[in-house]
Motif scaffolding. Structure first.
Motif, short mmCIF file in Angstrom:
data_model
loop_
_atom_site.label_atom_id
_atom_site.label_comp_id
_atom_site.label_asym_id
_atom_site.label_seq_id
_atom_site.Cartn_x
_atom_site.Cartn_y
_atom_site.Cartn_z
N GLY A 123 0.81 -1.22 0.00
CA GLY A 123 0.00 0.00 0.00
C GLY A 123 0.83 1.25 0.00
O GLY A 123 0.38 2.29 0.44
N GLY A 124 2.06 1.15 -0.48
CA GLY A 124 3.01 2.25 -0.37
C GLY A 124 2.70 3.43 -1.25
O GLY A 124 3.28 4.49 -1.10
N ASN A 125 1.76 3.29 -2.21
CA ASN A 125 1.48 4.41 -3.10
C ASN A 125 0.46 5.38 -2.51
O ASN A 125 0.13 6.38 -3.12
CB ASN A 125 0.97 3.90 -4.44
N ARG A 126 -0.03 5.08 -1.32
CA ARG A 126 -1.01 5.98 -0.71
C ARG A 126 -0.30 7.12 0.00
O ARG A 126 0.46 6.88 0.93
CB ARG A 126 -1.90 5.20 0.27
N ARG A 127 -0.62 8.35 -0.39
CA ARG A 127 0.03 9.52 0.21
C ARG A 127 -0.96 10.28 1.07
O ARG A 127 -2.17 10.10 0.98
CB ARG A 127 0.58 10.45 -0.89
N ASP A 128 -0.39 11.13 1.94
CA ASP A 128 -1.29 11.92 2.77
C ASP A 128 -1.93 13.04 1.95
O ASP A 128 -1.64 13.22 0.78
CB ASP A 128 -0.54 12.47 4.00
N ASN A 129 -2.84 13.78 2.60
CA ASN A 129 -3.61 14.80 1.88
C ASN A 129 -2.77 15.96 1.39
O ASN A 129 -3.22 16.75 0.58
CB ASN A 129 -4.73 15.32 2.81
N ASN A 130 -1.58 16.11 1.89
CA ASN A 130 -0.70 17.21 1.48
C ASN A 130 0.31 16.76 0.45
O ASN A 130 1.31 17.42 0.22
CB ASN A 130 0.02 17.77 2.71
N ASN A 131 0.06 15.61 -0.17
CA ASN A 131 0.97 15.06 -1.19
C ASN A 131 2.38 14.87 -0.63
O ASN A 131 3.37 15.08 -1.33
CB ASN A 131 1.02 15.99 -2.41
N GLY A 132 2.45 14.49 0.62
CA GLY A 132 3.75 14.22 1.23
C GLY A 132 4.21 12.80 0.91
O GLY A 132 3.71 12.16 -0.02
N ALA A 133 5.16 12.31 1.69
CA ALA A 133 5.67 10.95 1.49
C ALA A 133 4.57 9.93 1.79
O ALA A 133 3.66 10.20 2.58
CB ALA A 133 6.87 10.71 2.39
N PRO A 134 4.61 8.76 1.16
CA PRO A 134 3.64 7.71 1.47
C PRO A 134 3.62 7.42 2.96
O PRO A 134 4.66 7.36 3.62
CB PRO A 134 4.17 6.52 0.67
N PHE A 135 2.41 7.21 3.50
CA PHE A 135 2.25 7.03 4.94
C PHE A 135 3.10 5.89 5.48
O PHE A 135 3.79 6.03 6.49
CB PHE A 135 0.77 6.78 5.25
N TRP A 136 3.07 4.73 4.83
CA TRP A 136 3.81 3.58 5.35
C TRP A 136 5.31 3.78 5.29
O TRP A 136 6.05 3.22 6.09
CB TRP A 136 3.41 2.30 4.62
N LEU A 137 5.77 4.60 4.36
CA LEU A 137 7.20 4.92 4.32
C LEU A 137 7.58 5.79 5.52
O LEU A 137 8.64 5.61 6.13
CB LEU A 137 7.54 5.64 3.00
#
Length: 323
Positions: free
Chosen positions: A184-198
Motif C-alpha cells: 500500500g506504499g502508493n497511498r500519500r497523505d492529503n498534502n501530497n507528502g511521502a507515502p504514509f507507510w514509508l
C-alpha cells in the motif's frame, strides 16, 4: 523500589532515571508523530491500536517473566530438602536485606551463570546453574546470589520491561510498515507528502535504534548497581570480584553450541553467555569485566577491605550436590 537494606547509589539511580525518562519521551514522541501522520493519511485509529497491543505484549512478558525464564533455561524449583545449603545461603541474605525470599531454582546446564526473574519481590525466582555451583566457593556464590537478590529488590524485571516498550511497539510498526510499503506504499497523505507507510517505516526504525542503545545503557547501569549493592550487603567485594572473573573465564571454555542455546537469556544473566568478544561496545547488556572490578575495588576501599583476589581456589568450598 521495595523497602530493603540494599544500599542506594544516588549517582547510578539518577542516570537510570534519566534513561527511563528518555525512553518514555521516545515512546510518547513515536505515538504522537505517527498519530499525526496517520490522521493525514486516513489511518487515524490504527496507531493507538498498535500502541496498545505493544504495551499488552510488554505486560504479558512482565507478568509471566518467571515462568518463561525458568522454562527457557530448563530450570526446576528446588526445596530446602533438595538443596539445603543453597536455601540456607539465600535465607541468610534475604534476612540481611530484609526482603521476601524468592523461589529457588536450579538449571542442569554446565554453563556457569545465574539470574533473577519475576514480576515483583513476592513473585520472583533466583536460578543458578549446576556449572556455577560446581565452580564457585561458598563466599563467591554468596556474592552472586546477593547480586541477583538486588535485581529482585530493585524490581529490575519491571524496569527493563517498561524500558523495552518503545522498542516493542517500534518493532511491530517496522514489521507492519514493510508490508505497507510493498502492498500500500502508493497511498500519500492529503498534502501530497511521502507515502504514509514509508513515514511509519523510517520513524519506527529510528525509534527502535535509539531504544536499542538506551535499553542496553540502562541494563549496564542496573548491573553495576547490583554489583555495588551486593558488595555492600555481604561486605565481601573481593568474593564477588573473584566470582565474576571465574565466570567470565569459564564461559570462554563452554562449547559454542551451549552458548548459542543460552544467548536469549543474556539480559538476565550475571555475565553474558558469549565467548571471545569485547564487552566495550554500546550494544552490550553488561559492563566490561574491568569496569565491574574497578567499582568493586572502590567498594573494598570504602569498606577498608583491600581486594585480595577472592577466597579459595577453583571449586574450594563449593556448594554440595543437590539431593
Amino acid at each position: 523500589m521495595a523497602s530493603t537494606r540494599f544500599i542506594k547509589d544516588r549517582g547510578l539511580t539518577a542516570r537510570m532515571t534519566l534513561v527511563m525518562f528518555l525512553l518514555g519521551a521516545l515512546f510518547v514522541g513515536l505515538i504522537a508523530i505517527l498519530m499525526a501522520a496517520a490522521g493525514s493519511a486516513g489511518y487515524g485509529g490504527l496507531i493507538p491500536i498498535i500502541g496498545i497491543v505493544g504495551l499488552g505484549i510488554a505486560w504479558f512478558q512482565w507478568y509471566n517473566s518467571d515462568t518463561v525464564a525458568l522454562k527457557a533455561m530448563g530450570a526446576r524449583v528446588v526445596t530446602p530438602q533438595q538443596a539445603p545449603e543453597l536455601h540456607a545461603m539465600i535465607d541468610r541474605l534475604c534476612a540481611m536485606a530484609d526482603m521476601p525470599k524468592p523461589r529457588v531454582a536450579v538449571s542442569d546446564t554446565d554453563l556457569p551463570n545465574a539470574f533473577a526473574t519475576g514480576r515483583s519481590p513476592e513473585r520472583s525466582a533466583i536460578c543458578v546453574t549446576r556449572g556455577l555451583m560446581r565452580r564457585l566457593s561458598t563466599e563467591e556464590l554468596e556474592g552472586v546470589l546477593a547480586h541477583e537478590l538486588s535485581h529482585v529488590a530493585h524490581r529490575d524485571v519491571l524496569v527493563m520491561t517498561l524500558a523495552s516498550s518503545a522498542g516493542i511497539v517500534a518493532s511491530m510498526l517496522t514489521s507492519g510498515a514493510r508490508y505497507g510499503v510493498i502492498f500500500g506504499g502508493n497511498r500519500r497523505d492529503n498534502n501530497n507528502g511521502a507515502p504514509f507507510w514509508l513515514v511509519v517505516l523510517v520513524v519506527s526504525l529510528v525509534t527502535y535504534a535509539v531504544s536499542f542503545f538506551l535499553t542496553r545503557m540502562l541494563s549496564r547501569y542496573r548491573e553495576l548497581c547490583a554489583d555495588r549493592s551486593a558488595a555492600f550487603l555481604t561486605q565481601k567485594p573481593s568474593a564477588l570480584a573473584s566470582a565474576l572473573t571465574k565466570i567470565t573465564g569459564e564461559i570462554a571454555t563452554i562449547p559454542n553450541r551451549d552458548l548459542r542455546a543460552a544467548q536469549s537469556m543474556n539480559a538476565f544473566f550475571i555475565t553474558p553467555a558469549i565467548s571471545g568478544m569485547s564487552f566495550k561496545t554500546l550494544t552490550s547488556t553488561h559492563p566490561s569485566l574491568e569496569q565491574r572490578l574497578q567499582q568493586l575495588a572502590e567498594v573494598a576501599t570504602a569498606l577498608g577491605r583491600p581486594m585480595d583476589g577472592g577466597p579459595g581456589a577453583l571449586g574450594d568450598g563449593s556448594v554440595g550436590p543437590l539431593r
